[in-house]
Design an enzyme around this catalytic site. Sequence first.
Site, mmCIF file in Angstrom:
data_model
loop_
_atom_site.group_PDB
_atom_site.id
_atom_site.type_symbol
_atom_site.label_atom_id
_atom_site.label_comp_id
_atom_site.label_asym_id
_atom_site.label_seq_id
_atom_site.Cartn_x
_atom_site.Cartn_y
_atom_site.Cartn_z
ATOM 1 N N LYS A 111 0.809 -1.220 0.000
ATOM 2 C CA LYS A 111 0.000 0.000 0.000
ATOM 3 C C LYS A 111 0.843 1.271 0.000
ATOM 4 O O LYS A 111 0.448 2.275 -0.577
ATOM 5 C CB LYS A 111 -0.952 0.007 1.200
ATOM 6 C CG LYS A 111 -2.075 -1.003 1.061
ATOM 7 C CD LYS A 111 -3.212 -0.687 2.022
ATOM 8 C CE LYS A 111 -4.370 -1.645 1.818
ATOM 9 N NZ LYS A 111 -5.402 -1.519 2.841
ATOM 10 N N LYS A 192 -5.598 -11.047 -5.360
ATOM 11 C CA LYS A 192 -6.801 -11.293 -4.570
ATOM 12 C C LYS A 192 -7.958 -10.425 -5.069
ATOM 13 O O LYS A 192 -7.735 -9.346 -5.628
ATOM 14 C CB LYS A 192 -6.525 -11.084 -3.070
ATOM 15 C CG LYS A 192 -6.765 -9.706 -2.538
ATOM 16 C CD LYS A 192 -6.805 -9.711 -0.996
ATOM 17 C CE LYS A 192 -7.109 -8.296 -0.505
ATOM 18 N NZ LYS A 192 -7.306 -8.178 0.917
ATOM 19 N N LYS A 195 -11.773 -5.032 -3.089
ATOM 20 C CA LYS A 195 -12.730 -3.961 -3.348
ATOM 21 C C LYS A 195 -12.032 -2.712 -3.882
ATOM 22 O O LYS A 195 -12.661 -1.857 -4.483
ATOM 23 C CB LYS A 195 -13.547 -3.642 -2.095
ATOM 24 C CG LYS A 195 -12.758 -3.547 -0.816
ATOM 25 C CD LYS A 195 -13.644 -3.722 0.404
ATOM 26 C CE LYS A 195 -12.807 -3.954 1.658
ATOM 27 N NZ LYS A 195 -13.583 -4.420 2.779
HETATM 28 P P1 TYM Z 1 -10.600 -6.187 5.183
HETATM 29 O O1 TYM Z 1 -11.690 -5.217 5.447
HETATM 30 O O2 TYM Z 1 -9.628 -5.890 4.112
HETATM 31 O O3 TYM Z 1 -11.224 -7.591 4.881
HETATM 32 C C1 TYM Z 1 -12.137 -8.212 5.780
HETATM 33 C C2 TYM Z 1 -11.929 -9.717 5.848
HETATM 34 O O4 TYM Z 1 -12.123 -10.307 4.565
HETATM 35 C C3 TYM Z 1 -10.961 -11.035 4.201
HETATM 36 N N1 TYM Z 1 -10.780 -10.874 2.738
HETATM 37 C C4 TYM Z 1 -10.664 -11.901 1.887
HETATM 38 N N2 TYM Z 1 -10.660 -13.196 2.075
HETATM 39 C C5 TYM Z 1 -10.542 -13.991 0.993
HETATM 40 N N3 TYM Z 1 -10.403 -13.543 -0.254
HETATM 41 C C6 TYM Z 1 -10.393 -12.218 -0.505
HETATM 42 N N4 TYM Z 1 -10.257 -11.768 -1.746
HETATM 43 C C7 TYM Z 1 -10.541 -11.306 0.596
HETATM 44 N N5 TYM Z 1 -10.561 -9.959 0.737
HETATM 45 C C8 TYM Z 1 -10.709 -9.724 2.053
HETATM 46 C C9 TYM Z 1 -9.823 -10.413 4.995
HETATM 47 O O5 TYM Z 1 -8.768 -11.301 5.207
HETATM 48 C C10 TYM Z 1 -10.513 -10.091 6.290
HETATM 49 O O6 TYM Z 1 -10.581 -11.223 7.115
HETATM 50 N N6 TYM Z 1 -7.421 -5.284 8.882
HETATM 51 C C11 TYM Z 1 -8.642 -5.996 8.542
HETATM 52 C C12 TYM Z 1 -9.814 -5.584 9.419
HETATM 53 C C13 TYM Z 1 -9.534 -5.744 10.867
HETATM 54 C C14 TYM Z 1 -9.522 -6.945 11.606
HETATM 55 C C15 TYM Z 1 -9.193 -6.568 12.954
HETATM 56 C C16 TYM Z 1 -9.752 -8.274 11.297
HETATM 57 C C17 TYM Z 1 -9.241 -4.732 11.718
HETATM 58 N N7 TYM Z 1 -9.024 -5.233 12.979
HETATM 59 C C18 TYM Z 1 -9.087 -7.519 13.966
HETATM 60 C C19 TYM Z 1 -9.656 -9.206 12.322
HETATM 61 C C20 TYM Z 1 -9.313 -8.825 13.637
HETATM 62 C C21 TYM Z 1 -8.989 -5.669 7.104
HETATM 63 O O7 TYM Z 1 -8.573 -4.698 6.557
HETATM 64 O O8 TYM Z 1 -9.850 -6.523 6.546
#
Ligand code: TYM
Length: 326
Positions: A111, A192, A195
Site C-alpha cells: 500500500k 486477490k 474492493k
Molecule cells: P478487510 O476489510 O480488508 O477484509 C475483511 C476480511 O475479509 C478477508 N478478505 C478476503 N478473504 C478472501 N479472499 C479475498 N479476496 C478477501 N478480501 C478480504 C480479509 O482477510 C478479512 O478477514 N485489517 C482488517 C480488518 C480488521 C480486523 C481486525 C480483522 C481490523 N481489525 C481484527 C480481524 C481482527 C482488514 O482490513 O480486513
Amino acid sequence: MEKILTGLQPTGSITLGNYIGSIRQVVEYQDKYDSYIFIADMHSITVPQDPKELKERIRSLVNIYLACGIDPNKNKIFIQSENEFHANISWLLECSTYYGELSRMTQFKDKSKKSQNFTSGLLTYPVLMAADILAYDVDYVPVGIDQKQHVELARDIAERFNKKYGETFKMPQPLIAKEGTKITDLQDPTKKMSKSAENKKGVIMLLDDLDVIRKKIMSAATDSEMLVKYDPENKPGISNLINIYISLTGKTIEEAEKEFEGCNYGTFKKQVADVVIEFVSGVQERYNALQNSNEVDKILDAGRDYTRPIAKAKFEDMRKKMGLGR
Ligand code: TYM
C-alpha cells in the site's frame, strides 16, 4: 465458551471475497463461539476517505453482515470508533512494537508503494488491529489469508508485553478457512479479489446488479485447456471459480471436479453464476429490508455498551502495569 473476533473495513462495497474469506465463517461459528464482530472504521481512515460516504458505508456494512446471516443475538456487533479503548490500547502497544516489524508487513509494503505521501497510520495499522484482538482475550481470529501476518504480529506483540509486564493477554490464533480461503480477481486470478481494484470487472460486489454479476463470471479469465480441475498454480482462473462454487454449495473439490467432468468452460461458468446469483439475490432482499428500518441502531448501541467495559478494563490493567498515571 471460546471467543472469536473479526473486523471488516467499511471501504468500498463488500466483495464475494470478503464474504467467503470472512463473513461466511463467522456465520458458521456464531453457534460455536462467543462472537465479536466490528466495523473497523478507524482502519479505513489510514487512507483518504470522504466523511459523508464513510458514514453511509458503515451503516450499509452492518446491514450487509446481518443480511449475510450474522445473528445479532449471537454476536456482539459494534463500531470500532465508538469504543475509544481500542485506540488507547493501540498506543500502549505501539510502544512495544518495533518500526522494523511494521515496515516489513506485506500489506504496508504494497500500500505504501501506491502513494508517496502515505500516512503514519498506514504503518501503525497492524498495531490497532492487535489492540482490537488483544482487548478481548480472544481465542481465534477468523480472517482471510491476507490478514494472517497481522494476526501473527499481534501474537508477537502480546508475547513481548506479557514478558515485560506480566501475563496480560491471551494468545490469539488466526482461523483460516480450509477451502476458498483466497478468492482471486476474476480478470487477474493471480491477485486477490479486492474492493479497491481499479478494474471492477474482476470483482463481484454483493450489491452488484445480478446481470452484472453474471457477465463478470461469464467473462472470467480461464486457460486454453478444457478441463475443470483444481490446480491453483497452473489453472488459477478455473481454480478460483471452483473455490467460489464449493464455498457456496458446501461441496468438496473432488465433487465439483466430478460434476463438471467433460463440461466446457461456458457450461461450468453458467453453473457458477447460477449459484452466486441465487446466494446474492437472497442477501440483497434482506439488505434492502434492513436499510429501510432502524433496527441497526439498537444492535450497535447494545454492542458498544457490552464491549466498552471489557476494553476499558484491559486498558486500565495495561496502564497500571506500565506505570502510567498516578
Ligand atoms: P478487510 O476489510 O480488508 O477484509 C475483511 C476480511 O475479509 C478477508 N478478505 C478476503 N478473504 C478472501 N479472499 C479475498 N479476496 C478477501 N478480501 C478480504 C480479509 O482477510 C478479512 O478477514 N485489517 C482488517 C480488518 C480488521 C480486523 C481486525 C480483522 C481490523 N481489525 C481484527 C480481524 C481482527 C482488514 O482490513 O480486513
